[in-house]
Design a protein around this motif. Structure first.
Motif, PDB file in Angstrom:
ATOM      1  N   LYS A 178     111.010  12.056  40.948  1.00  0.00           N
ATOM      2  CA  LYS A 178     111.645  11.413  42.091  1.00  0.00           C
ATOM      3  C   LYS A 178     112.960  10.748  41.699  1.00  0.00           C
ATOM      4  N   LYS A 179     113.166  10.558  40.417  1.00  0.00           N
ATOM      5  CA  LYS A 179     114.331   9.809  39.966  1.00  0.00           C
ATOM      6  C   LYS A 179     115.415  10.702  39.363  1.00  0.00           C
ATOM      7  N   THR A 180     115.453  11.959  39.735  1.00  0.00           N
ATOM      8  CA  THR A 180     116.512  12.841  39.262  1.00  0.00           C
ATOM      9  C   THR A 180     117.632  12.846  40.299  1.00  0.00           C
ATOM     10  N   VAL A 181     118.849  12.517  39.841  1.00  0.00           N
ATOM     11  CA  VAL A 181     119.981  12.396  40.753  1.00  0.00           C
ATOM     12  C   VAL A 181     121.125  13.282  40.255  1.00  0.00           C
ATOM     13  N   PHE A 182     121.641  14.093  41.175  1.00  0.00           N
ATOM     14  CA  PHE A 182     122.812  14.920  40.904  1.00  0.00           C
ATOM     15  C   PHE A 182     123.928  14.486  41.847  1.00  0.00           C
ATOM     16  N   ASN A 183     125.170  14.588  41.403  1.00  0.00           N
ATOM     17  CA  ASN A 183     126.282  14.250  42.288  1.00  0.00           C
ATOM     18  C   ASN A 183     126.584  15.430  43.212  1.00  0.00           C
ATOM     19  N   LYS A 184     127.592  15.301  44.041  1.00  0.00           N
ATOM     20  CA  LYS A 184     127.936  16.340  45.021  1.00  0.00           C
ATOM     21  C   LYS A 184     128.303  17.664  44.370  1.00  0.00           C
ATOM     22  N   ASP A 185     128.813  17.616  43.140  1.00  0.00           N
ATOM     23  CA  ASP A 185     129.181  18.832  42.419  1.00  0.00           C
ATOM     24  C   ASP A 185     127.988  19.496  41.736  1.00  0.00           C
ATOM     25  N   GLY A 194     121.612  11.072  36.558  1.00  0.00           N
ATOM     26  CA  GLY A 194     120.527  10.426  35.834  1.00  0.00           C
ATOM     27  C   GLY A 194     119.212  11.117  36.130  1.00  0.00           C
ATOM     28  N   CYS A 195     118.244  10.933  35.242  1.00  0.00           N
ATOM     29  CA  CYS A 195     116.957  11.601  35.395  1.00  0.00           C
ATOM     30  C   CYS A 195     115.906  10.858  34.570  1.00  0.00           C
ATOM     31  N   ALA A 196     114.726  10.716  35.137  1.00  0.00           N
ATOM     32  CA  ALA A 196     113.622  10.088  34.412  1.00  0.00           C
ATOM     33  C   ALA A 196     112.416  11.025  34.440  1.00  0.00           C
ATOM     34  N   LEU A 197     112.220  11.763  33.359  1.00  0.00           N
ATOM     35  CA  LEU A 197     111.054  12.630  33.236  1.00  0.00           C
ATOM     36  C   LEU A 197     109.885  11.780  32.751  1.00  0.00           C
ATOM     37  N   THR A 198     108.726  11.976  33.370  1.00  0.00           N
ATOM     38  CA  THR A 198     107.544  11.204  32.987  1.00  0.00           C
ATOM     39  C   THR A 198     106.424  12.137  32.551  1.00  0.00           C
ATOM     40  N   ALA A 214     108.930  10.001  29.459  1.00  0.00           N
ATOM     41  CA  ALA A 214     109.000  11.103  28.501  1.00  0.00           C
ATOM     42  C   ALA A 214     110.436  11.114  27.965  1.00  0.00           C
ATOM     43  N   ILE A 215     111.367  11.571  28.796  1.00  0.00           N
ATOM     44  CA  ILE A 215     112.789  11.555  28.443  1.00  0.00           C
ATOM     45  C   ILE A 215     113.559  11.033  29.655  1.00  0.00           C
ATOM     46  N   THR A 216     114.454  10.106  29.393  1.00  0.00           N
ATOM     47  CA  THR A 216     115.280   9.527  30.451  1.00  0.00           C
ATOM     48  C   THR A 216     116.753   9.747  30.136  1.00  0.00           C
ATOM     49  N   PHE A 217     117.462  10.273  31.120  1.00  0.00           N
ATOM     50  CA  PHE A 217     118.919  10.377  31.056  1.00  0.00           C
ATOM     51  C   PHE A 217     119.445   9.245  31.935  1.00  0.00           C
ATOM     52  N   SER A 218     119.788   8.131  31.335  1.00  0.00           N
ATOM     53  CA  SER A 218     120.254   6.968  32.081  1.00  0.00           C
ATOM     54  C   SER A 218     121.654   7.211  32.631  1.00  0.00           C
ATOM     55  N   SER A 219     121.955   6.617  33.757  1.00  0.00           N
ATOM     56  CA  SER A 219     123.288   6.763  34.347  1.00  0.00           C
ATOM     57  C   SER A 219     124.368   6.154  33.448  1.00  0.00           C
ATOM     58  N   THR A 220     123.971   5.361  32.457  1.00  0.00           N
ATOM     59  CA  THR A 220     124.930   4.790  31.499  1.00  0.00           C
ATOM     60  C   THR A 220     125.297   5.767  30.389  1.00  0.00           C
ATOM     61  N   GLY A 221     124.564   6.893  30.319  1.00  0.00           N
ATOM     62  CA  GLY A 221     124.797   7.870  29.262  1.00  0.00           C
ATOM     63  C   GLY A 221     123.790   7.793  28.134  1.00  0.00           C
ATOM     64  N   PHE A 222     122.928   6.775  28.150  1.00  0.00           N
ATOM     65  CA  PHE A 222     121.906   6.626  27.115  1.00  0.00           C
ATOM     66  C   PHE A 222     120.753   7.581  27.406  1.00  0.00           C
ATOM     67  N   ILE A 223     120.257   8.248  26.379  1.00  0.00           N
ATOM     68  CA  ILE A 223     119.101   9.131  26.509  1.00  0.00           C
ATOM     69  C   ILE A 223     117.924   8.451  25.817  1.00  0.00           C
TER      70      ILE A 223
END
Length: 122
Positions: free
Chosen positions: A55-62, A67-71, A82-91
């Protein structure tokens, strides 16, 4: 492989979030489950599975990843990082997990990065 080594593996290949699309996230989940299945053969009392809904996977208009939060889940928890791609760039890699339980995630991530880089360079 440590969490920092996995993060560096991504960065050192010149990849960015903008290189990741929805199919890439689906592929990452598939690869994670493959590595969890291998782990589950040894640790049959704590079998782990990647959650398919994010539910927390976000893509921009392009269509680029923001950001993404895999659980993942196990018999004693339903949804942990599990693996999180934070909107700050931190994985992030399973901040709750010890070295043994994070290993399938970092290994899967690096396998996925290899495929992502190959597809990006084509």
């Amino acid at each position: 492989m440590s969490r920092d080594e996995a993060r560096n593996y991504f960065a050192n290949r010149g990849l960015k979030y903008s290189d990741i699309n929805t199919d890439d996230i689906s592929n990452l989940k598939y690869i994670i489950q493959k590595h969890l299945d291998h782990r589950n053969v040894t640790f049959t009392d704590t079998r782990m599975f990647i959650n398919q809904r994010n539910k927390k996977t976000v893509f921009n208009k392009d269509g680029n990843l923001v950001g993404c939060a895999l659980t993942m889940r196990c018999h004693y928890f339903k949804s942990r990082e599990a693996i999180t791609f934070s909107s700050t760039g931190f994985i992030g890699f399973a901040g709750w997990a010890d070295h043994t339980n994070v290993k399938p995630l970092t290994t899967a991530f690096c396998e996925w990065v290899d495929g992502l880089q190959k597809n990006h360079n084509e």
